[in-house]
Design an enzyme around this catalytic site. Structure first.
Site, mmCIF file in Angstrom:
data_model
loop_
_atom_site.group_PDB
_atom_site.id
_atom_site.type_symbol
_atom_site.label_atom_id
_atom_site.label_comp_id
_atom_site.label_asym_id
_atom_site.label_seq_id
_atom_site.Cartn_x
_atom_site.Cartn_y
_atom_site.Cartn_z
ATOM 1 N N GLU A 50 14.305 30.334 76.238
ATOM 2 C CA GLU A 50 14.287 29.033 75.568
ATOM 3 C C GLU A 50 15.566 28.827 74.754
ATOM 4 O OE1 GLU A 50 11.231 26.477 72.713
ATOM 5 O OE2 GLU A 50 11.283 28.658 72.552
ATOM 6 N N LYS B 210 8.953 20.230 77.072
ATOM 7 C CA LYS B 210 7.931 20.970 76.354
ATOM 8 C C LYS B 210 6.878 20.049 75.749
ATOM 9 C CE LYS B 210 7.681 24.591 72.772
ATOM 10 N NZ LYS B 210 8.500 25.289 71.745
ATOM 11 N N CYS C 174 7.501 28.560 75.843
ATOM 12 C CA CYS C 174 7.202 29.206 74.575
ATOM 13 C C CYS C 174 5.805 28.878 74.023
ATOM 14 C CB CYS C 174 8.297 28.869 73.565
ATOM 15 S SG CYS C 174 8.364 30.007 72.152
#
Length: 278
Positions: free
Chosen positions: A40, A111, A155
């Site tokens: 990330e 995300k 993540c």
């Protein structure tokens, strides 16, 4: 199919980060990896101000490098995530990009779950500068020979099992999770959650993590992992900037899904979300 996870200690120095990424991706490809995954915010990781300064569009330096490198090496490259600047939007996106071996962008995932938490004595507020994505994304890998379905996450998404179940139901065989997991949560939660997502959804998880300190003193825990559909850890990274690689046995995946058909045995009609929200 051989895959690799790249572990980096990214900072606000984009030129340095790009040089490290280039070196490690090339090493992974030389190790036989047909799919290589970066962590990330690999191109820029730092304070909110540094992230804003380092934001770039999809045709900026980071993804342009990813496209050229994937084409040169003939690999599928998931370019971790970058801080994406989108024209006309005040806030940025945390965006993962899958580039095929032809150098073309195959899929873009923004995300969905933003990291607004307090952990390890620090407060994180991704939503102050970033906006969440609204779509779950599957793509297709081609560098290893036969097509393989790829699911994409980033993540903090790891803590939301619904996302991974939907990817599995869409056919995902391999799920990538570029991350910058904090030191505290890497120690206590990282491996447990990754193995759980792999077992629940009977898929491979390829999870490169950041390692070390980034501005303004945030610490990431490393331990990048590759996990098989039975929940077995195939590879773990040491505490260094490096790559780890493993062979993914797709026949074993098919056998697990056939012999222990938990995805097929679901009963969606019996599931109902509670009306009361936490």
């Amino acid at each position: 199919m051989r895959v690799a996870a790249i572990q980096m200690n990214s900072t606000d120095d984009r030129d340095r980060n790009l040089a490290v990424a280039d070196r490690l991706v090339r090493a992974a490809a030389a190790d036989g990896a047909a799919l290589v995954v970066l962590p990330e915010k690999w191109s820029v990781l730092g304070t909110p101000e540094q992230l804003a300064d380092g934001a770039e569009p999809l045709d900026g330096p980071a993804i342009s490098w990813a496209c050229a490198t994937a084409r040169e090496l003939g690999i599928d490259l998931v370019a971790g995530s970058i801080v994406e600047r989108v024209e006309g939007r005040e806030k940025r996106s945390n965006t993962s990009v899958h580039v095929g071996p032809d150098g073309e962008i195959r899929a873009t995932y923004r995300k969905v779950h933003l990291f607004d938490v307090e952990v390890g004595g620090r407060v994180y507020r991704e939503s102050d500068g970033e906006e969440p994505g609204e779509q779950l994304v599957c793509s297709e890998l081609t560098a290893g020979g036969e097509p393989v379905s790829l699911g994409m996450g980033i993540c903090y998404d790891l803590r939301f099992p619904e996302l991974f179940r939907i990817l599995a139901l869409r056919g995902a065989q391999v799920v990538t999770l570029p991350s910058a997991f904090t030191l505290a949560t890497t120690r206590d939660h990282w491996e447990v959650l990754l193995r759980a997502r792999a077992i629940e959804n009977q898929c491979f998880m390829v999870a490169p993590n950041q390692i070390g300190v980034s501005p303004p003193g945030n610490r990431s825990g490393g331990r990048s992992l590759i996990v098989d559909p039975w929940g077995l850890v195939l590879a773990t990274a040491p505490d260094a900037e490096t790559h780890v690689a493993a062979e993914l046995d797709l026949a074993r995946l098919a056998e697990i899904r056939a012999r222990l058909p938990s995805l097929a045995n679901r009963r969606p009609g019996a599931y109902a979300w509670p009306k009361a929200a936490l």
